[in-house]
Design a protein around this motif. Structure first.
Motif, PDB file in Angstrom:
ATOM      1  N   ALA A  47     -57.087  -4.190   9.231  1.00 20.41           N
ATOM      2  CA  ALA A  47     -55.977  -5.121   9.031  1.00 20.41           C
ATOM      3  C   ALA A  47     -54.671  -4.330   8.976  1.00 20.41           C
ATOM      4  CB  ALA A  47     -56.161  -5.900   7.735  1.00 20.41           C
ATOM      5  N   TRP A  48     -53.629  -4.899   9.545  1.00 21.78           N
ATOM      6  CA  TRP A  48     -52.315  -4.256   9.551  1.00 21.78           C
ATOM      7  C   TRP A  48     -51.439  -4.831   8.448  1.00 21.78           C
ATOM      8  CZ3 TRP A  48     -50.748  -0.252  12.730  1.00 21.78           C
ATOM      9  CH2 TRP A  48     -51.655   0.118  13.721  1.00 21.78           C
ATOM     10  N   THR A  49     -50.647  -3.955   7.836  1.00 19.84           N
ATOM     11  CA  THR A  49     -49.753  -4.371   6.754  1.00 19.84           C
ATOM     12  C   THR A  49     -48.521  -3.486   6.758  1.00 19.84           C
ATOM     13  OG1 THR A  49     -49.645  -4.855   4.378  1.00 19.84           O
ATOM     14  CG2 THR A  49     -50.781  -2.841   5.033  1.00 19.84           C
ATOM     15  N   LYS A  50     -47.520  -3.854   5.974  1.00 16.87           N
ATOM     16  CA  LYS A  50     -46.344  -3.002   5.815  1.00 16.87           C
ATOM     17  C   LYS A  50     -46.748  -1.714   5.101  1.00 16.87           C
ATOM     18  CE  LYS A  50     -42.973  -6.763   5.651  1.00 16.87           C
ATOM     19  NZ  LYS A  50     -41.911  -7.437   4.847  1.00 16.87           N
ATOM     20  N   THR A  51     -46.089  -0.631   5.473  1.00 14.90           N
ATOM     21  CA  THR A  51     -46.459   0.677   4.933  1.00 14.90           C
ATOM     22  C   THR A  51     -46.406   0.720   3.410  1.00 14.90           C
ATOM     23  OG1 THR A  51     -45.700   1.788   6.949  1.00 14.90           O
ATOM     24  CG2 THR A  51     -45.875   3.134   4.967  1.00 14.90           C
ATOM     25  N   GLU A  52     -45.400   0.085   2.820  1.00 15.98           N
ATOM     26  CA  GLU A  52     -45.280   0.131   1.363  1.00 15.98           C
ATOM     27  C   GLU A  52     -46.371  -0.661   0.655  1.00 15.98           C
ATOM     28  OE1 GLU A  52     -42.137  -2.936   2.795  1.00 15.98           O
ATOM     29  OE2 GLU A  52     -42.948  -1.001   3.441  1.00 15.98           O
ATOM     30  N   ASP A  53     -47.075  -1.540   1.397  1.00 12.51           N
ATOM     31  CA  ASP A  53     -48.150  -2.349   0.799  1.00 12.51           C
ATOM     32  C   ASP A  53     -49.539  -1.773   1.073  1.00 12.51           C
ATOM     33  OD1 ASP A  53     -46.280  -4.209  -0.117  1.00 12.51           O
ATOM     34  OD2 ASP A  53     -46.328  -5.329   1.767  1.00 12.51           O
ATOM     35  N   PHE A  54     -49.608  -0.619   1.735  1.00 16.10           N
ATOM     36  CA  PHE A  54     -50.885  -0.113   2.237  1.00 16.10           C
ATOM     37  C   PHE A  54     -51.952   0.004   1.155  1.00 16.10           C
ATOM     38  CE2 PHE A  54     -53.755   3.446   3.005  1.00 16.10           C
ATOM     39  CZ  PHE A  54     -54.276   3.122   4.252  1.00 16.10           C
ATOM     40  N   TRP A  55     -51.647   0.721   0.071  1.00 13.72           N
ATOM     41  CA  TRP A  55     -52.688   1.002  -0.930  1.00 13.72           C
ATOM     42  C   TRP A  55     -53.099  -0.245  -1.691  1.00 13.72           C
ATOM     43  CZ3 TRP A  55     -55.515   4.962  -0.269  1.00 13.72           C
ATOM     44  CH2 TRP A  55     -54.992   6.123   0.300  1.00 13.72           C
ATOM     45  N   ASN A  56     -52.160  -1.137  -1.985  1.00 11.47           N
ATOM     46  CA  ASN A  56     -52.520  -2.384  -2.662  1.00 11.47           C
ATOM     47  C   ASN A  56     -53.413  -3.247  -1.785  1.00 11.47           C
ATOM     48  OD1 ASN A  56     -51.190  -1.900  -5.079  1.00 11.47           O
ATOM     49  ND2 ASN A  56     -49.274  -2.799  -4.377  1.00 11.47           N
ATOM     50  N   VAL A  57     -53.084  -3.322  -0.500  1.00 11.77           N
ATOM     51  CA  VAL A  57     -53.894  -4.129   0.416  1.00 11.77           C
ATOM     52  C   VAL A  57     -55.289  -3.534   0.565  1.00 11.77           C
ATOM     53  CG1 VAL A  57     -54.114  -4.889   2.818  1.00 11.77           C
ATOM     54  CG2 VAL A  57     -51.897  -5.049   1.657  1.00 11.77           C
ATOM     55  N   LYS A  58     -55.387  -2.230   0.663  1.00 13.45           N
ATOM     56  CA  LYS A  58     -56.703  -1.590   0.793  1.00 13.45           C
ATOM     57  C   LYS A  58     -57.564  -1.877  -0.437  1.00 13.45           C
ATOM     58  CE  LYS A  58     -58.930   2.841   1.805  1.00 13.45           C
ATOM     59  NZ  LYS A  58     -59.587   2.400   3.046  1.00 13.45           N
ATOM     60  N   LYS A  59     -56.967  -1.732  -1.610  1.00 14.58           N
ATOM     61  CA  LYS A  59     -57.695  -1.996  -2.855  1.00 14.58           C
ATOM     62  C   LYS A  59     -58.165  -3.454  -2.918  1.00 14.58           C
ATOM     63  CE  LYS A  59     -56.752  -2.442  -7.830  1.00 14.58           C
ATOM     64  NZ  LYS A  59     -56.808  -3.919  -7.806  1.00 14.58           N
ATOM     65  N   GLU A  60     -57.265  -4.384  -2.617  1.00 10.72           N
ATOM     66  CA  GLU A  60     -57.591  -5.801  -2.764  1.00 10.72           C
ATOM     67  C   GLU A  60     -58.580  -6.276  -1.699  1.00 10.72           C
ATOM     68  OE1 GLU A  60     -53.757  -7.601  -2.759  1.00 10.72           O
ATOM     69  OE2 GLU A  60     -53.201  -6.758  -4.715  1.00 10.72           O
ATOM     70  N   LEU A  61     -58.465  -5.746  -0.482  1.00 10.33           N
ATOM     71  CA  LEU A  61     -59.435  -6.132   0.552  1.00 10.33           C
ATOM     72  C   LEU A  61     -60.830  -5.615   0.210  1.00 10.33           C
ATOM     73  CD1 LEU A  61     -57.608  -5.723   4.005  1.00 10.33           C
ATOM     74  CD2 LEU A  61     -58.171  -7.833   2.764  1.00 10.33           C
ATOM     75  N   THR A  62     -60.905  -4.416  -0.343  1.00  9.66           N
ATOM     76  CA  THR A  62     -62.210  -3.870  -0.739  1.00  9.66           C
ATOM     77  C   THR A  62     -62.864  -4.753  -1.799  1.00  9.66           C
ATOM     78  OG1 THR A  62     -61.430  -1.616  -0.278  1.00  9.66           O
ATOM     79  CG2 THR A  62     -63.393  -1.833  -1.643  1.00  9.66           C
ATOM     80  N   GLU A  63     -62.080  -5.184  -2.782  1.00  6.40           N
ATOM     81  CA  GLU A  63     -62.610  -6.064  -3.828  1.00  6.40           C
ATOM     82  C   GLU A  63     -62.951  -7.445  -3.277  1.00  6.40           C
ATOM     83  OE1 GLU A  63     -59.463  -6.035  -6.644  1.00  6.40           O
ATOM     84  OE2 GLU A  63     -59.943  -4.037  -7.458  1.00  6.40           O
TER      85      GLU A  63
END
Length: 265
Positions: A224-240
């Protein structure tokens, strides 16, 4: 031979004057450095170049202050400058190539900007946020607040992985499902999970790839693509979220198992 430094000729006034020159010179050097930095900050130069030039300018001023202080103490700085030049030349001839290389690399880094302040980079296996580029070294700050100094030649002479230069990044989440699970349904759930996240971009569209037929699982990768500043939050939330979604819809995420068979004699 005439003495360069006449200790007996020094008076209290000479020492006092030298201290005044030293303190005043230091203050003036700080003020001039600040004025210089403010003036070039009004230009379109990047902040990395501004910091580099300001540091270089301040070092030159401090050298002048030290020479002026020695001169106030009746120290003939002419022979000192010549002596230092000879010593520096000798040192350069025998082993200061690295210093010149670091200096040249620092100039190229500041000019061409393969990295910039506040960017998160990986250089020669070292990762961190760029806090500055000095005359000889680049300064990185790690996420756990460790300060790392990297010689400029290692920065300029090695591949640089810049994680924050571009405005968007792709988030990848790996997950395995059991061989008995419905892979089409698992992919569908994964895509819907990504699309439902408010910080996942619609273009490029989210995708799921089958990456491996492993020993105990079929491995999928959510992309999934996201804004660079949101990368780590998106990775964490998608994993959960994918874990919760698979559990809710009965898609099994297996864990490694070992079956042991004993033969009876």
């Amino acid at each position: 031979m005439a003495e360069v430094f006449q200790f007996n000729n020094l008076t209290v006034w000479d020492i006092g004057a030298a201290l005044v020159v030293l303190v005043a010179g230091y203050i003036i050097a700080r003020i001039l450095t600040g004025m210089f930095k403010d003036s070039i900050s009004r230009t379109k130069l990047p902040s990395l170049v501004i910091d580099f030039l300001a540091r270089f300018f301040s070092i030159l001023l401090y050298v002048i202050v030290i020479l002026a202080t020695l001169s106030t103490l009746n120290f003939d700085v002419g022979p000192v400058v010549l002596g230092l030049s000879a010593v520096i030349g000798l040192i350069l001839g025998f082993g200061m190539q690295d210093t010149l290389t670091n200096l040249g690399a620092g100039i190229w880094i500041a000019a061409l900007r393969p990295i910039d302040k506040n960017e998160y980079v990986e250089i020669n296996g070292i990762s961190g946020t760029v806090s500055g580029v000095g005359i000889m070294a680049t300064e990185l700050l790690t996420p756990d607040n460790k300060f790392i100094t990297v010689p400029n030649k290692l920065v300029w002479g090695n591949p640089i992985i810049n994680a924050t230069r571009l405005p968007t990044r792709r988030v990848s989440v790996d997950v395995g499902i059991s061989y008995s699970s419905n892979i089409d349904r698992a992919i569908e759930i994964a895509i819907e999970t990504m699309k439902s996240h408010n910080k996942v971009l619609s273009d490029p569209a989210p995708a799921v790839m089958t990456t491996e037929l492993a020993d105990s699982s079929v491995n999928l990768q959510l992309r999934a693509w996201t804004k660079t500043e949101d990368f780590w939050n998106v990775k964490k939330e998608l994993t959960e979220n994918i874990f919760k979604a698979y559990r809710e819809f009965g898609i099994e995420i297996p864990f490694p198992q070992l079956d042991v068979h004993l033969d009876k004699e």
